[in-house]
Structures are given as C-alpha cells and as structure tokens.
Design a protein around this motif. Structure first.
Motif, short mmCIF file in Angstrom:
data_model
loop_
_atom_site.label_atom_id
_atom_site.label_comp_id
_atom_site.label_asym_id
_atom_site.label_seq_id
_atom_site.Cartn_x
_atom_site.Cartn_y
_atom_site.Cartn_z
N SER A 140 7.43 21.05 1.39
CA SER A 140 6.56 20.97 2.56
C SER A 140 6.53 22.31 3.29
O SER A 140 7.43 23.15 3.16
CB SER A 140 7.07 19.89 3.51
OG SER A 140 8.31 20.26 4.07
N LEU A 141 5.46 22.52 4.08
CA LEU A 141 5.35 23.73 4.89
C LEU A 141 6.49 23.81 5.90
O LEU A 141 6.98 24.90 6.21
CB LEU A 141 4.00 23.75 5.61
CG LEU A 141 2.77 23.97 4.72
CD1 LEU A 141 1.50 23.89 5.55
CD2 LEU A 141 2.84 25.31 4.02
N ARG A 142 6.91 22.66 6.40
CA ARG A 142 8.01 22.64 7.36
C ARG A 142 9.28 23.20 6.74
O ARG A 142 9.98 24.02 7.35
CB ARG A 142 8.23 21.21 7.85
CG ARG A 142 9.41 21.05 8.80
CD ARG A 142 9.61 19.59 9.18
NE ARG A 142 10.77 19.43 10.01
CZ ARG A 142 10.81 19.66 11.30
NH1 ARG A 142 9.72 20.06 11.93
NH2 ARG A 142 11.92 19.50 11.99
N LYS A 143 9.58 22.75 5.53
CA LYS A 143 10.80 23.23 4.87
C LYS A 143 10.70 24.71 4.53
O LYS A 143 11.69 25.44 4.54
CB LYS A 143 11.05 22.41 3.61
CG LYS A 143 12.42 22.66 2.99
CD LYS A 143 12.72 21.66 1.91
CE LYS A 143 14.14 21.86 1.37
NZ LYS A 143 14.47 20.87 0.32
N MET A 164 7.21 18.59 -4.35
CA MET A 164 6.37 19.53 -3.58
C MET A 164 7.10 19.92 -2.30
O MET A 164 7.51 19.05 -1.51
CB MET A 164 5.04 18.85 -3.23
CG MET A 164 4.04 19.78 -2.58
SD MET A 164 3.36 20.95 -3.79
CE MET A 164 2.17 21.81 -2.77
#
Length: 294
Positions: A3-6, A1
């Motif tokens: 991440s939003l950060r990536k 999954m």
C-alpha cells in the motif's frame, strides 16, 4: 500489493522535555517542548543527566537507512534550548534505551544491547562523548531496557527478558540483585516477577514518591510502546517481590501523538517520548539502501 501508506508513511518517534514540575501522581503532562528528528530518523528512550552544571539528554537515535540505533545526546543550554545532537556511542549492532547512572565511582551507561544478546555496562572516560566497556553483566540473553535502582543496601536490576522468537515488548520482567553495579548479579527467586505485557517492560528510572517506589512500565499488551503504566513496588527483598499498577499515561498530551513509552527526570528537567506518523517520500529509497548495505 504494498500500500501507499506502507511505502511512504514513517512512524517517527520523537523526544520532548520540560522544566521539572512538582511531582504529582498522575503526572500533569503540559508544557513539554518537542525535539523533532530529521527525516528518516527517530529519537526515543530519553534519559536526562546533569554533570558539572550542564544537563544532557541521552536517547536512541535510530537511522532508517541502516536500520540501526546509536546513542546520541543533546545538551540543554542555560536558556533552556536544545543544542544540536551528537553521537556518543555506536556499535555494529542496534543500541537503544541508554540508562544512566552517576556514582562516586564515575558515570555509567547500560544501553539496550539485546541485539547482541548481552547486558553491558559502559563507563564515561570523557563525559559525554567517550565511553568504554567496563563489564559484560550478562551474556547469551535477550534482555531489553535494563534499569538499575539502589534500595535497602542492595542494587536491583530490572530487565525485560524475551525468548529468541518472542515479539518486541512481549517479554517478562526479571529482577537481579548485587552489592554494587559492577558486582555479581544474582537472580531473584521469583523470576520472572511479572509476565503481564501491560507492565513487564521497563520505561525509565524508578523513583520515590511519598515513600513509595514507583516503576514506570511500557504497556505493550495491544502494540509496542502504546502507553505508560506507573506501578508501585510493594515488596522488594532478596526473597519477595510484589507490585501493583497505579495508573496509565497515554499519548494524548500532544495532538496527533500515537504512543508514549518512556519517562525520566532529574532535579531540573523531565523527558518523555512520543510517536507521529509522517510522510516520507524517500522511505522506499532508505529501505532499499539499507537492504543493499546488508
């Protein structure tokens, strides 16, 4: 999954400049003016050159959309203001670290062409906009951040050599010497002269301070380009090489700065770089576009 950060955080390198300060070691770091790149790009590896009374910052101008760096330059006007950037050298492969050299023979550049497995010398035919390939210094080699230095009647070439599978920044420092920048380069018998990831990768021009040869290096021990370490070269000859670390310069000179991996200067200006994490909601689109283009 993912991440939003990536997905949405872009690690954006930027460059900064200031008027030349009296040389002191360690270097005081106040007074730098940041040049912020547009979204989806970063600026890194700044070099500064004066020509005909004008000063120009050359740097890696990386575009996330096509995952490739070009060499751009920014003129600093008489008021000390940066003018808009312009691309001066672009190839099919990635370019970075535009080492600059002015001699009685002309003005030359050795950009990082490790993506092409070469070390290439370019000559300015119409400075600063037009450059032509003068010589392929080395081929079939993954060598980054090549830096030349004249000393004791010879020219010395410092470069970070990596194996094909090696991580960026984890290479070894190798030294070569020649009678001129466009002559035949001979490897130093002690190569690699430095295997330490803290100090093996060049980070800008070598310079003299109080009679000592100072060599800036990138500290890549923990992660790429985290900080600078200034080294003193204590022995430099066709048979011997030795250096010692003097001090470390971190990214703390600017709030929210994460890294620092280049330092250069001339008689009028000093240039450095840094890295910030910025939110870029178009980052997934840029990556997708670059993937399709490939």
């Amino acid at each position: 999954m993912i991440s939003l950060r990536k997905l949405f955080v872009f690690q954006q390198w930027f460059i900064a400049f200031r008027r030349k300060q009296p040389v002191a070691l360690p270097l005081p770091m106040a007074g730098f003016q940041v040049i912020q790149p547009p979204a989806g790009r970063f600026y890194a590896d700044p070099f500064i050159m004066e020509n005909e009374g004008k000063n120009y910052i050359f740097f890696e101008d990386y575009r996330l959309r096509n995952r490739k760096g070009v060499i751009s330059c920014i003129e600093i006007n008489e008021k000390g203001e940066p003018l808009p950037p312009r691309v001066v050298l672009e190839k099919e492969h990635h370019l970075a670290y535009p080492f600059l050299l002015k001699t009685s023979q002309g003005i030359f550049m050795i950009p990082d062409t490790s993506a092409n497995r070469t070390v290439e010398l370019y000559e300015a035919v119409n400075f600063p906009e037009q450059w032509t390939l003068k010589k392929v210094i080395m081929s079939d080699i993954r060598a980054s951040d090549t830096t030349l230095f004249p000393y004791n009647g010879k020219w010395w070439l410092f470069t970070n050599v990596m194996s094909p599978r090696e991580q960026t920044g984890k290479g070894e420092l190798c030294v070569f010497y020649a009678d001129s920048p466009w002559g035949e380069w001979k490897p130093h018998p002690q190569n690699p002269v430095n295997r330490d990831a803290r100090t093996a990768r060049p980070a800008g021009n070598l310079f003299f301070h109080e009679g000592k040869i100072i060599r800036p290096a990138q500290n890549c021990a923990v992660e790429y380009g985290a900080s600078l370490i200034m080294n003193e070269i204590t022995r430099l000859s066709e048979r011997e090489y030795a250096e010692r670390a003097l001090f470390e310069m971190g990214p703390q000179w600017q709030a929210h700065n994460k890294k620092l991996h280049t330092y250069n200067g001339n008689e009028q200006w000093e240039v450095i770089d840094g890295l910030r994490e910025v939110i870029d909601f178009l980052k997934p689109f840029r990556w997708l576009t670059s993937y399709i283009a490939r």
